[in-house]
Design a protein around this motif. Structure first.
Motif, PDB file in Angstrom:
ATOM      1  N   GLY A 325      27.407  68.048  54.094  1.00  8.89           N
ATOM      2  CA  GLY A 325      25.989  67.217  54.152  1.00  8.89           C
ATOM      3  C   GLY A 325      26.305  65.626  54.623  1.00  8.89           C
ATOM      4  N   VAL A 326      27.309  65.142  53.730  1.00 15.14           N
ATOM      5  CA  VAL A 326      28.020  64.047  53.954  1.00 15.14           C
ATOM      6  C   VAL A 326      28.333  63.528  55.513  1.00 15.14           C
ATOM      7  CG1 VAL A 326      29.325  61.980  53.330  1.00 15.14           C
ATOM      8  CG2 VAL A 326      27.973  63.364  51.666  1.00 15.14           C
ATOM      9  N   GLY A 514      26.402  74.016  60.624  1.00 17.72           N
ATOM     10  CA  GLY A 514      25.999  73.493  59.393  1.00 17.72           C
ATOM     11  C   GLY A 514      25.113  74.372  58.899  1.00 17.72           C
ATOM     12  N   LEU A 515      23.798  74.793  59.516  1.00 19.84           N
ATOM     13  CA  LEU A 515      22.993  75.597  58.911  1.00 19.84           C
ATOM     14  C   LEU A 515      23.461  77.189  58.503  1.00 19.84           C
ATOM     15  CD1 LEU A 515      19.698  74.414  60.725  1.00 19.84           C
ATOM     16  CD2 LEU A 515      20.390  74.201  58.219  1.00 19.84           C
ATOM     17  N   SER A 516      24.093  77.528  59.437  1.00 21.45           N
ATOM     18  CA  SER A 516      24.922  78.959  59.550  1.00 21.45           C
ATOM     19  C   SER A 516      25.725  78.892  58.077  1.00 21.45           C
ATOM     20  CB  SER A 516      25.945  79.293  60.534  1.00 21.45           C
ATOM     21  OG  SER A 516      26.234  80.450  60.215  1.00 21.45           O
ATOM     22  N   TYR A 517      26.499  77.864  57.643  1.00 21.53           N
ATOM     23  CA  TYR A 517      27.445  77.792  56.458  1.00 21.53           C
ATOM     24  C   TYR A 517      26.353  77.557  55.242  1.00 21.53           C
ATOM     25  CZ  TYR A 517      31.815  78.210  58.709  1.00 21.53           C
ATOM     26  OH  TYR A 517      33.000  78.618  59.510  1.00 21.53           O
ATOM     27  N   LEU A 518      25.335  76.846  55.569  1.00 23.96           N
ATOM     28  CA  LEU A 518      24.387  76.835  54.395  1.00 23.96           C
ATOM     29  C   LEU A 518      23.920  78.217  53.797  1.00 23.96           C
ATOM     30  CD1 LEU A 518      22.914  74.575  52.750  1.00 23.96           C
ATOM     31  CD2 LEU A 518      21.129  74.390  54.447  1.00 23.96           C
ATOM     32  N   SER A 519      23.329  78.871  54.701  1.00 25.90           N
ATOM     33  CA  SER A 519      22.798  80.267  54.604  1.00 25.90           C
ATOM     34  C   SER A 519      23.665  81.059  54.014  1.00 25.90           C
ATOM     35  CB  SER A 519      22.027  80.834  55.807  1.00 25.90           C
ATOM     36  OG  SER A 519      23.020  81.124  56.686  1.00 25.90           O
ATOM     37  N   LYS A 520      25.121  81.007  54.239  1.00 26.80           N
ATOM     38  CA  LYS A 520      26.270  81.943  53.706  1.00 26.80           C
ATOM     39  C   LYS A 520      26.630  81.515  52.209  1.00 26.80           C
ATOM     40  CE  LYS A 520      28.391  82.714  58.213  1.00 26.80           C
ATOM     41  NZ  LYS A 520      29.225  82.510  59.028  1.00 26.80           N
ATOM     42  N   GLY A 528      15.486  77.497  50.063  1.00 27.00           N
ATOM     43  CA  GLY A 528      14.384  76.306  50.499  1.00 27.00           C
ATOM     44  C   GLY A 528      14.814  74.974  50.018  1.00 27.00           C
ATOM     45  N   PHE A 529      15.387  74.779  48.857  1.00 29.49           N
ATOM     46  CA  PHE A 529      15.848  73.338  48.328  1.00 29.49           C
ATOM     47  C   PHE A 529      16.913  72.764  49.130  1.00 29.49           C
ATOM     48  CE2 PHE A 529      18.630  70.681  45.491  1.00 29.49           C
ATOM     49  CZ  PHE A 529      17.864  69.669  45.568  1.00 29.49           C
ATOM     50  N   MET A 530      17.958  73.732  49.570  1.00 26.54           N
ATOM     51  CA  MET A 530      19.381  73.135  50.082  1.00 26.54           C
ATOM     52  C   MET A 530      18.798  73.048  51.570  1.00 26.54           C
ATOM     53  SD  MET A 530      21.284  72.531  47.893  1.00 26.54           S
ATOM     54  CE  MET A 530      22.704  72.037  48.892  1.00 26.54           C
ATOM     55  N   LEU A 536      17.165  66.489  55.143  1.00 22.17           N
ATOM     56  CA  LEU A 536      17.304  64.989  54.768  1.00 22.17           C
ATOM     57  C   LEU A 536      18.267  64.379  55.290  1.00 22.17           C
ATOM     58  CD1 LEU A 536      15.967  63.101  52.734  1.00 22.17           C
ATOM     59  CD2 LEU A 536      17.341  63.818  50.886  1.00 22.17           C
ATOM     60  N   ALA A 537      19.686  65.166  55.184  1.00 20.34           N
ATOM     61  CA  ALA A 537      20.723  64.402  55.672  1.00 20.34           C
ATOM     62  C   ALA A 537      20.762  64.051  57.075  1.00 20.34           C
ATOM     63  CB  ALA A 537      22.022  65.467  55.415  1.00 20.34           C
ATOM     64  N   ILE A 538      20.196  65.258  57.827  1.00 20.75           N
ATOM     65  CA  ILE A 538      19.973  64.800  59.432  1.00 20.75           C
ATOM     66  C   ILE A 538      18.866  63.413  59.807  1.00 20.75           C
ATOM     67  CG2 ILE A 538      19.151  65.638  61.482  1.00 20.75           C
ATOM     68  CD1 ILE A 538      20.025  68.407  60.591  1.00 20.75           C
ATOM     69  N   ALA A 539      17.853  63.451  58.640  1.00 19.68           N
ATOM     70  CA  ALA A 539      16.975  62.180  58.767  1.00 19.68           C
ATOM     71  C   ALA A 539      17.571  61.043  58.441  1.00 19.68           C
ATOM     72  CB  ALA A 539      15.845  62.769  57.776  1.00 19.68           C
TER      73      ALA A 539
END
Length: 594
Positions: A325-326, A514-520, A528-530, A536-539
């Motif tokens: 995320g960073v 990014g989102l692919s690894y997040l879901s794994k 949902g929280f993550m 938020l990181a993109i924002a």
């Protein structure tokens, strides 16, 4: 639900359900309007009042402060929009609400008054919140039980995203720069309205897919190309433990959100209007900076205390997601210069006038770039109409009308170009290069990720950030001869073209990953929280892009424009090297998730 999914798969176009292409075209028109309008913002706000095409003549720092806040909010409202659709409206109704609100937003901006401009931006932020998360959720629902075809579906859908961005920036930019800003803003709204109508009139095709949620419905959060679908909500395994939000957690969420929002709205208000929502200072810190640092501290406390309560494997994986995320914040803070400082560089510092044989070569290349993709997409429209006309004829007619309008504008633009002796390239034209390079390079990168040479997540992030930095290195070299404080120059267009090529290659390393690894990596219960944390990181990255881009005048006057881009070279390369160095640690934290 399964019956509706099976029915969708009965009418196929290029091996996928016809409904996918209805979503493809809806997304294409939405991205047409979104990018078509967005690339005009910085040019309109900074254009001189006394000129053939008068703008508002804002200082660049003010314009980019507003654009940074606008771009940031576009990634925060989908968190709410996804929740509303999931609990109340269903995905399809949310998409229509989003389209309608965005159409009103574009119409409002076409009036070019101060009030209508701000109302338009606000409506676009709200409309995007309803649209962005829910159209991808419909795809996810369509492919339940057919996961093997999902990668292909997202790839096709992603082409719609880029086709819309490509034609939106080209045509809205062309009309705005040659005939007036309201023409560009207005055109975006017309195609948004047509996109909404064709989607709404095709609702019979979907049955209950994307309809109002039932009690057992699962939260589906926005996805990206190549992303694995979030798993259904499930009972926790014996080795996992539940981690419900405590009252302390909720207070931290509210306070950190409030602090962040105050900063987002206060930053442009302070710069443009001279007033402040937080009119105090603490030491050398302005009220605005103090509030945002407090919000960041509270958010970090929330993240650390929640992560600490998980069992070791889950905890490690969430730490890995947080580190990615960073890196995501850094990537978008620099990558999004394309709609800020790089567009200003195209307008003010690039030699966009071509003569003789170079003008003719450009016209021919430009004509091929425009018409070949449009022919392919029109062919897809024909295939869709053949399969679905008996069921959704009116939707097909609206879509055909939109395409007739698109062909008319493309031909009108090309005839205008070929009738001129030389050729002046619009500053907005360079924005289409990102979409063009994505469409041409995505298949190559996709094959690379599927091969035995597929790098780890940390290596992909490192590579993406280094490529991004190298793109700015080329701009820094191109701008090295421009004296400090210069407001115009004539740098060759080749530097911008190469920069966009390298930036797109960097994006292909990071954006789908990014989102692919997040879901794994994240347990289904807390996805949902993550996802909220991820957006938020993109924002944060978007807002940082506006703030850093706004320093262009200060740095180029004090040092030079070459130095400005050199800063943008060194930081991403440095962060990319850190990502590569952290590769062994991140692999351990991920516990064999690839």
């Amino acid at each position: 639900m399964n019956t509706d999914v099976e029915n969708l798969f009965k009418d196929k176009v290029i091996g996928h359900p016809a409904g996918l292409f209805v979503l493809f075209f809806t997304e294409m028109w939405e991205r047409f309007s979104f990018y078509g309008m967005r690339i005009l913002l910085v040019l309109f706000l900074t254009a001189p009042i006394l000129s053939d095409n008068p703008g508002w003549e804002w200082p660049r720092e003010h314009a980019l402060a507003l654009i940074g806040t606008y771009a940031s909010l576009l990634y925060l409202t989908p968190i709410i929009g996804g929740w509303v659709a999931d609990k109340i409206t269903g995905y399809r109704v949310a998409v229509v609400i989003g389209c309608l609100i965005m159409t009103l937003g574009h119409a409002s901006m076409a009036f070019e008054t101060t009030t209508s401009f701000y109302i338009g931006l606000a409506l676009l932020v709200v409309g995007t919140g309803f649209f962005k998360p829910n159209i991808t959720s419909i795809i996810s629902e369509m492919y339940k039980g057919k996961e093997s075809k999902k990668d292909g579906a997202y790839t096709i859908f992603y082409m719609g995203v880029n086709a819309g961005a490509f034609f939106g920036m080209m045509l809205c930019g062309y009309l705005a720069e040659n005939y007036g800003w309201s023409w560009g803003f207005g055109l975006a709204g017309i195609f948004m309205l047509l996109g909404m109508l064709q989607f709404w009139l095709a609702k019979d095709l979907f049955g209950n897919v994307g309809g109002k949620p039932s009690i057992k419905h699962v939260v589906e959060i926005p996805q990206n190309i190549n992303e694995e679908a979030p798993k259904e909500q499930e009972e926790p395994d014996a080795d996992e433990k539940l981690n419900p939000f405590t009252m302390f957690d909720k207070i931290l969420v509210v306070l950190s959100s409030l602090g962040g929002l105050i900063y987002l709205f206060n930053d442009p208000l302070e710069k443009i209007d001279g007033s402040s929502l937080v009119p105090f200072s603490v030491g050398n810190l302005s009220g605005s900076n103090f509030v945002v640092l407090c919000a960041l501290a509270l958010f970090l406390i929330l993240l650390v205390t929640r992560i600490a309560r998980y069992l070791p494997i889950v905890r490690d994986r969430i730490i890995a997601v947080s580190i990615f995320g960073v890196f995501t914040v850094f990537f978008f803070a620099f990558f999004e210069q394309s709609l800020g400082s790089m567009t200003l560089f195209a307008r003010d510092y690039t030699d966009r006038t071509l003569v003789g044989s170079s003008a003719m070569i450009f016209k021919v290349v430009d004509a091929l770039l425009t018409t070949v993709p449009l022919m392919i997409i029109t062919w897809v429209l024909w295939l869709l109409a053949k399969k679905t006309f008996s069921r959704i004829g009116l939707s097909n007619v609206i879509l055909a009308l939109a395409f007739a309008g698109l062909w008319f504008l493309v031909i009108f633009r090309l005839m205008d170009k070929f009738s001129q002796e030389g050729n002046e390239i619009e500053a907005t034209w360079f924005g289409i290069l990102n979409s063009f390079f994505i469409i041409t390079l995505a298949p190559l990168f996709s094959r690379w990720w599927e091969s035995k040479y597929n790098p780890s997540a940390a290596m992909k992030y490192g590579l993406g950030l280094i490529l991004l930095g190298l793109g700015f290195a080329i701009l820094s070299y191109g701008a090295s001869e421009i004296p400090s404080g210069a407001k115009t120059a004539s740098v060759s267009i080749i530097f911008l073209i190469l920069a966009y090529l390298l930036h797109t290659m960097g994006e292909l390393c990071i954006s789908p990953v990014g989102l692919s690894y997040l879901s794994k990596l994240v347990p289904a219960r807390m996805i949902g929280f993550m996802f909220g944390v991820w957006y938020l990181a993109i924002a944060v990255g978007q807002k940082a892009a506006g703030t850093m881009g706004g320093m262009i005048d200060k740095i180029s006057e004090q040092y030079s424009l070459g130095t400005f881009f050199l800063i943008f070279t060194l930081i991403p390369i440095g962060v990319g090297i850190i990502s590569i160095i952290l590769n062994p640690l991140l692999k351990r934290l991920m516990h064999n998730v690839r």
